[in-house]
Scaffold this motif. Sequence first.
Motif, mmCIF file in Angstrom:
data_model
loop_
_atom_site.group_PDB
_atom_site.id
_atom_site.type_symbol
_atom_site.label_atom_id
_atom_site.label_comp_id
_atom_site.label_asym_id
_atom_site.label_seq_id
_atom_site.Cartn_x
_atom_site.Cartn_y
_atom_site.Cartn_z
ATOM 1 N N LEU A 13 0.829 -1.210 0.000
ATOM 2 C CA LEU A 13 0.000 0.000 0.000
ATOM 3 C C LEU A 13 0.865 1.264 0.000
ATOM 4 O O LEU A 13 0.523 2.252 -0.663
ATOM 5 N N LYS A 14 1.980 1.224 0.732
ATOM 6 C CA LYS A 14 2.902 2.361 0.672
ATOM 7 C C LYS A 14 3.489 2.495 -0.733
ATOM 8 O O LYS A 14 3.723 3.605 -1.223
ATOM 9 N N GLY A 15 3.726 1.347 -1.375
ATOM 10 C CA GLY A 15 4.215 1.382 -2.754
ATOM 11 C C GLY A 15 3.224 2.023 -3.698
ATOM 12 O O GLY A 15 3.617 2.734 -4.631
ATOM 13 N N VAL A 16 1.933 1.796 -3.454
ATOM 14 C CA VAL A 16 0.900 2.436 -4.281
ATOM 15 C C VAL A 16 0.986 3.954 -4.143
ATOM 16 O O VAL A 16 0.916 4.695 -5.139
ATOM 17 N N TRP A 17 1.163 4.433 -2.930
ATOM 18 C CA TRP A 17 1.240 5.877 -2.698
ATOM 19 C C TRP A 17 2.480 6.475 -3.375
ATOM 20 O O TRP A 17 2.402 7.547 -3.986
ATOM 21 N N ILE A 18 3.605 5.766 -3.298
ATOM 22 C CA ILE A 18 4.819 6.249 -3.969
ATOM 23 C C ILE A 18 4.616 6.274 -5.475
ATOM 24 O O ILE A 18 5.030 7.225 -6.166
ATOM 25 N N ILE A 169 5.390 0.297 -6.116
ATOM 26 C CA ILE A 169 4.670 -0.976 -6.073
ATOM 27 C C ILE A 169 5.598 -2.139 -6.414
ATOM 28 O O ILE A 169 5.601 -3.177 -5.743
ATOM 29 N N ALA A 170 6.391 -1.976 -7.474
ATOM 30 C CA ALA A 170 7.264 -3.066 -7.914
ATOM 31 C C ALA A 170 8.312 -3.399 -6.854
ATOM 32 O O ALA A 170 8.619 -4.579 -6.610
ATOM 33 N N PHE A 171 8.858 -2.368 -6.207
ATOM 34 C CA PHE A 171 9.855 -2.603 -5.164
ATOM 35 C C PHE A 171 9.217 -3.303 -3.959
ATOM 36 O O PHE A 171 9.788 -4.249 -3.401
ATOM 37 N N GLY A 172 8.024 -2.848 -3.563
ATOM 38 C CA GLY A 172 7.332 -3.490 -2.462
ATOM 39 C C GLY A 172 6.987 -4.936 -2.776
ATOM 40 O O GLY A 172 7.097 -5.820 -1.916
#
Length: 248
Positions: A13-18, A169-172
């Motif tokens: 979810l943090k990846g979505v925000w980034i 997202i990809a990194f997460g």
Amino acid sequence: MSDITWGLWELLLKGVWITVQLTVYSAALAAVVAFGIGLARTHPRWIVRFLSGAYFEVFRGTSALILMFWMFFVLPMGFGWQLAPMWAAVLTLGLTYGAYGSEVVRGAIAAVPAGQREAGIALSFSPAQQLRKVVLPQAWPGMVPPFNNLLIELLKGTALVSILGVGDIAFGASLVRNATAQSAPVYTIILVMYFVLAFALTRGMRAVERHAKAGVGQAPAERSRLRLRSATGPAVTGTAARAEGEAR
């Protein structure tokens, strides 16, 4: 799916925000570059057209991933200062997709009929007034659908930033996959995430397109058909009734 704990979901979810931030910042820079370079490529002076065309060819012909590496690793060696990974990514994506967008702007401006420009001259408009009051309002609706495609491509291109360690997202997803040793559910989840983001952007751009067409008196096709049907329906019905009566 059950192996993905709340902490791992939080990473995604943090990846979505980034990813959303990367898309917004890069799109804003790309829009400025697209209009600046696109307008410069229609400039009457050849040197302006040459320089803007050279920019377009350079950024169209280079890899965004390699350019991102260059911004992050090579640029500090020449100038002595280091860009944060986030801003190196934004700069690369904005400059690259802005170059693609400049061709959209140039093509849409070139598609405006010459008679419209002549009308602006007849009204004693300056070149800037012709561009602002005559050309751009008519060219803008034609730019929106290609811009929509570029925006979706930009969203998907943000996955490149995971190479620099930016927590998108990809990194997460990579971290979650390493923690759970499960690839199929993790990458299925992020495929759905990208689709949802792309769908939301598409719906937003469709609204922008309808507003742009309404601004130049172009009603959406669906509404035009409904108006035509409601306007011609009674007349057609009456004609059909008379024809049926004559047949009897």
